[in-house]
Motif scaffolding. Structure first.
Motif, PDB file in Angstrom:
ATOM      1  N   ASP A 177      39.229   3.886  35.224  1.00 52.32           N
ATOM      2  CA  ASP A 177      38.537   3.038  34.248  1.00 52.32           C
ATOM      3  C   ASP A 177      38.937   3.419  32.826  1.00 52.32           C
ATOM      4  O   ASP A 177      39.234   2.559  32.002  1.00 52.32           O
ATOM      5  N   LYS A 178      38.928   4.705  32.569  1.00 52.42           N
ATOM      6  CA  LYS A 178      39.271   5.197  31.233  1.00 52.42           C
ATOM      7  C   LYS A 178      40.737   4.897  30.915  1.00 52.42           C
ATOM      8  O   LYS A 178      41.055   4.374  29.842  1.00 52.42           O
ATOM      9  N   GLU A 186      28.218   7.897  33.316  1.00 53.14           N
ATOM     10  CA  GLU A 186      28.200   8.616  34.593  1.00 53.14           C
ATOM     11  C   GLU A 186      29.028   7.923  35.672  1.00 53.14           C
ATOM     12  O   GLU A 186      29.459   8.545  36.632  1.00 53.14           O
ATOM     13  N   LYS A 187      29.238   6.622  35.514  1.00 56.67           N
ATOM     14  CA  LYS A 187      29.963   5.851  36.531  1.00 56.67           C
ATOM     15  C   LYS A 187      31.445   5.685  36.215  1.00 56.67           C
ATOM     16  O   LYS A 187      32.191   5.145  37.022  1.00 56.67           O
ATOM     17  N   LEU A 188      31.885   6.142  35.056  1.00 56.02           N
ATOM     18  CA  LEU A 188      33.284   5.982  34.658  1.00 56.02           C
ATOM     19  C   LEU A 188      34.197   6.838  35.523  1.00 56.02           C
ATOM     20  O   LEU A 188      33.966   8.023  35.714  1.00 56.02           O
ATOM     21  N   LYS A 189      35.241   6.221  36.019  1.00 54.08           N
ATOM     22  CA  LYS A 189      36.257   6.932  36.785  1.00 54.08           C
ATOM     23  C   LYS A 189      37.491   7.117  35.901  1.00 54.08           C
ATOM     24  O   LYS A 189      37.633   6.451  34.872  1.00 54.08           O
ATOM     25  N   THR A 200      30.467   0.001  31.506  1.00 59.38           N
ATOM     26  CA  THR A 200      29.646   0.663  32.515  1.00 59.38           C
ATOM     27  C   THR A 200      29.042   1.920  31.909  1.00 59.38           C
ATOM     28  O   THR A 200      29.394   2.319  30.796  1.00 59.38           O
ATOM     29  N   GLU A 201      28.152   2.541  32.635  1.00 63.05           N
ATOM     30  CA  GLU A 201      27.516   3.762  32.161  1.00 63.05           C
ATOM     31  C   GLU A 201      28.486   4.937  32.245  1.00 63.05           C
ATOM     32  O   GLU A 201      29.354   4.972  33.119  1.00 63.05           O
TER      33      GLU A 201
END
Length: 94
Positions: A46-47, A40-43, A37-38
């Motif tokens: 997610d990481k 800016e959209k990483l939460k 994902t981009e």
């Protein structure tokens, strides 16, 4: 520019440290690769999930995290493209 490298055994701890710095405006996320994902959209989740998955792929892993900090003098104001170029070059040599 001064580089500091720290290794550890807690992905969550290093990620929390970094996220707190970004939230406080004391650090920036320069780039992220292969997260699907981009940037800016990483939460946070997610990481964390991506890093934990990568660690699980090799059961011999003992030190599962590395935190590379690039610190610049106050008079140095590199733009985002320059920061990304430095990060890319640095990681290829790491």
């Amino acid at each position: 520019m001064v580089a500091r490298i720290k290794s550890g055994k807690s992905i969550r701890g290093l990620l929390n440290y970094n996220e707190n710095k970004v939230t406080a405006g004391q650090a920036q996320l320069v780039m992220a690769s292969l997260f699907g994902t981009e940037v800016e959209k990483l939460k946070f989740s997610d990481k964390l999930n991506r890093f934990q998955h990568l660690t699980e792929l090799n059961e011999r892993v003992k030190t599962n995290s590395v935190h590379i900090m690039l610190n610049f003098d106050e008079i140095e104001k590199p733009n985002m493209l320059t920061l990304q170029q430095i990060a890319t070059a640095y990681m290829w040599r790491f």
